[in-house]
Design an enzyme around this catalytic site. Structure first.
Site, PDB file in Angstrom:
ATOM      1  N   GLU B  50       0.801  -1.351   0.085  1.00 26.54           N
ATOM      2  CA  GLU B  50       0.061  -0.004   0.049  1.00 26.54           C
ATOM      3  C   GLU B  50       1.025   1.226   0.017  1.00 26.54           C
ATOM      4  OE1 GLU B  50      -3.906  -1.119   2.639  1.00 26.54           O
ATOM      5  OE2 GLU B  50      -2.190  -0.668   3.866  1.00 26.54           O
ATOM      6  N   ASP B  61      -5.973   6.901  10.920  1.00 21.52           N
ATOM      7  CA  ASP B  61      -4.507   6.406  11.334  1.00 21.52           C
ATOM      8  C   ASP B  61      -3.940   6.787  13.049  1.00 21.52           C
ATOM      9  OD1 ASP B  61      -3.320   5.328   9.020  1.00 21.52           O
ATOM     10  OD2 ASP B  61      -3.866   6.988   8.075  1.00 21.52           O
TER      11      ASP B  61
END
Ligand SMILES: Cc1ncc(COP(=O)(O)O)c(C=O)c1O
Lengths: 409, 257
Positions: B50, B61
């Protein structure tokens, strides 16, 4: 007073669709983890609104705990001094905890209770929403975590202390610009770790659906009261010519505007933070200034201050509550539809207005609200004396004494 | 020219093993090092990578990846530079490289333009945590990606109810990404207790291969995923492993797949 008063939960012609889109703005742009929680909340809110006992409890707490209705006050000396339109002040600063934020906190805490949640999570900029959340958490016996950017912790120290005395945990956020936007992200992330036990009590009319609608509805009491109180001054059937409110995320402004949205003769003016320089990146928070840019950030689509790659830009305002790069989606829609107009006032103008109101009326507004006062001071002399302006004093200025002392010296 | 995600999944299946997907934040600690890290990962035998486009407010995140995003942006990394880097990398490796990021990056670039630019760069798919399926009628991102034959990887979480698993199963492409726990990205020492029941439930309703991520960091975690998932995603755990140690760590992790 006989109640021709509008009910708290009413619809206007500017409602969003069932997924929370006001035209192209709004929506639920969140990670999958939060979708079930938002769906649960939407459903619970719809049911609560339709439950007469919930509505009655909201009104009861508004009256006996918050101290509503807040007064609508004719600012006679200020009006005389400016020599133009009559200025009225809706004084939300007299609410328990000193600002309008308590309105949506009461409504949401009751909802959290209904959902059986045990902890409230909130973000705060100026600390007013944090204080109001910590207050209702204490009142309803819930745990409370308030996320606050490190910069705001410094400049709104009295409110940090206050929240702690109320039993809340203040979580200091060191990411990004360390202000309100980072506190929102941090609070959303906190919720993601515990979407089942916690209630995210968002502090403005923004974020993913249903928050913009829900916060607006609980704040709509402001405009509902103004509609009635205004007639006591100006005669039955009269409405103000102008409504003026400051716009951070947009909760106090939409709370004042909502009851008048369908009445086009009432002009609506939102006041953004022009900061040190409304034309320079990083020096202001005027999202609707020059060429507003649509974006999708923090769970909703609206106008955001962003760079060439869509990253949020830094903002500045002397008032922590207006220092935010996004604006609630309904405001974006009202702006696009031309229903409301948005203007900017600089730090210096806001501080001057703060002192002008203190000196002429003995009312000390929050620095956020001082932005609305500053615009009214510009507007009033341009209008004939038969015109009327209602300014929302969204909060009182106690929290800002230390900032002002530094600025003035 | 790199393989598609589905082609790589077929290889994994034929080899009767677990796939390993890793992650980098483009421009962290520098664009040059990102390139070296991706090449090292590919050489160590991972199945896909990714490539995260840095964004100012990465909602899904945790602290480690957020910091990496902010450092990359502070160093001036742009979306154009990320696309250029992606193009160089997809030419250099044969495993699929996917783009991961936040929806405003795409929205601001122009959805159609972004899909085209990604396709031209050889990107094989997208993972965009804040662009859920329910917003598709307003955005047409999935549709435009589908026109370019690029899958948008759906995420699901332990909170996803069964009706929504069904909906996702109907629309998902290539594979489905199961977020292992409540919360944000970040390395954890143990896997969550509910993981087995959670993945078994997902399996009942989702027919595509399952990737599992968020908190996977050790060879032991990878071993535990055998029979439960098809791909293990290792993100934050590798973020701050030095380039010198990266190959060794990956070799240890891949040995368990
Ligand atoms: C007194 C006061 N007014 C206004 C605001 C701005 O928020 P909003 O635009 O949601 O009313 C704040 C936010 O902290 C505030 O404390």
């Amino acid at each position: 007073m006989k109640s021709s008063m509008k009910k708290l939960f009413f619809k206007t012609q500017y409602e969003p669709d069932e997924h929370g889109h006001f035209g192209e703005f709004g929506g639920q742009y969140v990670p999958e983890l939060l979708i079930p929680a938002l769906e649960e909340l939407t459903q619970a809110y719809e049911q609560a609104k339709a439950d007469p006992s919930f509505v009655a409890t909201v009104h009861e707490v508004f009256k006996n705990y918050v101290g509503r209705p807040s007064p609508l006050y004719f600012a006679e000396r200020l009006t005389k001094q400016l020599g133009g339109a009559k200025i009225f002040l809706k004084n939300e600063g007299l609410n328990h905890t000193g600002a309008h934020k308590i309105n949506h906190c009461v409504g949401q805490a009751l909802l959290a209770q209904r959902l059986g949640k045990t902890r409230l999570i909130a973000e705060t900029g100026a600390g007013q929403h944090g204080v109001a959340t910590a207050t209702v958490a204490a009142k309803f016996g819930l745990h409370c975590t308030v996320h606050m950017g490190a910069v705001d912790v410094q400049r709104q120290a009295p409110n940090v202390f206050w929240m702690q005395q109320l039993g809340a945990e203040v979580r200091v956020v060191h990411d990004g610009s360390q202000t309100l936007k980072d506190a929102v992200t941090s609070a959303l992330q906190d919720w993601m770790t515990d979407p089942i036990g916690s209630y995210y009590l968002l502090g403005s009319a923004l974020g993913p659906h249903p928050y913009p609608v829900m916060v607006r509805d609980f704040q709509s009491i402001i405009g509902i009261e103004v509609a009635e109180q205004f007639q006591a001054y100006e005669g039955q059937g009269s409405v103000p010519d102008y409504l003026v409110a400051c716009v951070g995320g947009g909760s106090n402004a939409i709370g004042l505007f909502n009851a008048f949205l369908d009445d086009k003769q009432v002009k609506l003016i939102g006041v953004e933070a022009g900061g040190r320089n409304p034309n320079q990146v990083g020096e202001h928070a005027t999202r609707l200034g020059r060429q507003p840019q649509v974006g999708v950030i923090e769970g909703y689509k609206s106008f955001f201050l962003q760079d060439d790659d869509g990253n949020l830009q830094p903002t500045h305002s002397v008032s922590a509550g207006l220092d935010y790069p996004g604006i609630g989606p309904e405001h974006a829609y009202l702006y696009q539809q031309g229903r409301a107009q948005y203007v900017a006032v600089t730090d210096v103008q806001a501080v001057q207005a703060f002192r002008a109101l203190a000196n002429t009326e003995g009312i000390v507004p929050a620095l956020e609200s001082a932005h609305a006062v500053a615009y009214a001071i510009q507007l009033a002399p341009t209008l004939p004396p038969k015109k009327t302006i209602v300014v929302n004093i969204s909060g009182r200025g106690d929290k800002d004494y230390f900032i002002l002392r530094e600025l003035i010296h | 020219m790199s393989r598609t995600i589905s082609e790589q999944l077929t290889i994994i299946k034929q080899q009767h093993r677990l796939g390993v997907m890793t992650h980098v934040v483009m421009g962290y600690p520098s664009l040059h090092e990102t390139k070296q890290r991706v090449l090292a990962m590919a050489a160590a035998g991972v199945d896909s990578i990714e490539l995260q486009i840095p964004f100012s407010d990465p909602l899904a995140d945790g602290p480690a990846i957020t910091k990496a995003n902010q450092q990359a942006l502070a160093a001036g990394v742009t979306v154009q530079q990320c696309l250029q880097l992606a193009e160089q990398l997809t030419r250099a490796v044969d495993i699929p490289l996917q783009c991961i990021g936040y929806y405003n990056t795409i929205h601001h670039f122009g959805v159609q333009q972004f899909v085209q630019a990604s396709q031209a760069a050889g990107i094989q798919g997208f993972t965009i945590p804040d662009m859920p399926l329910t917003e598709e009628p307003y955005e047409h991102f999935y549709a435009l990606a589908a026109q370019a034959n690029l899958p948008v990887i759906q995420l699901i979480s332990p909170a996803t109810p069964i009706e929504r698993l069904r909906l996702i199963n109907q629309h998902a492409q290539a594979m489905v990404y199961c977020v292992s726990r409540f919360g944000v990205t970040g390395a954890h020492t143990t896997l969550p207790d509910h993981l087995i029941t959670y993945l078994r439930t997902v399996r009942q309703y989702v027919t595509l291969p399952l990737a599992v991520g968020f908190g996977i960091s050790t060879p032991k975690h990878i071993r535990a995923l055998h029979g439960l998932a098809d791909v293990a995603v290792i993100g934050s755990a590798l973020l701050n492993v030095s380039l010198e140690n990266l190959t060794q760590q990956l070799t240890n992790l891949c040995a368990e797949r």
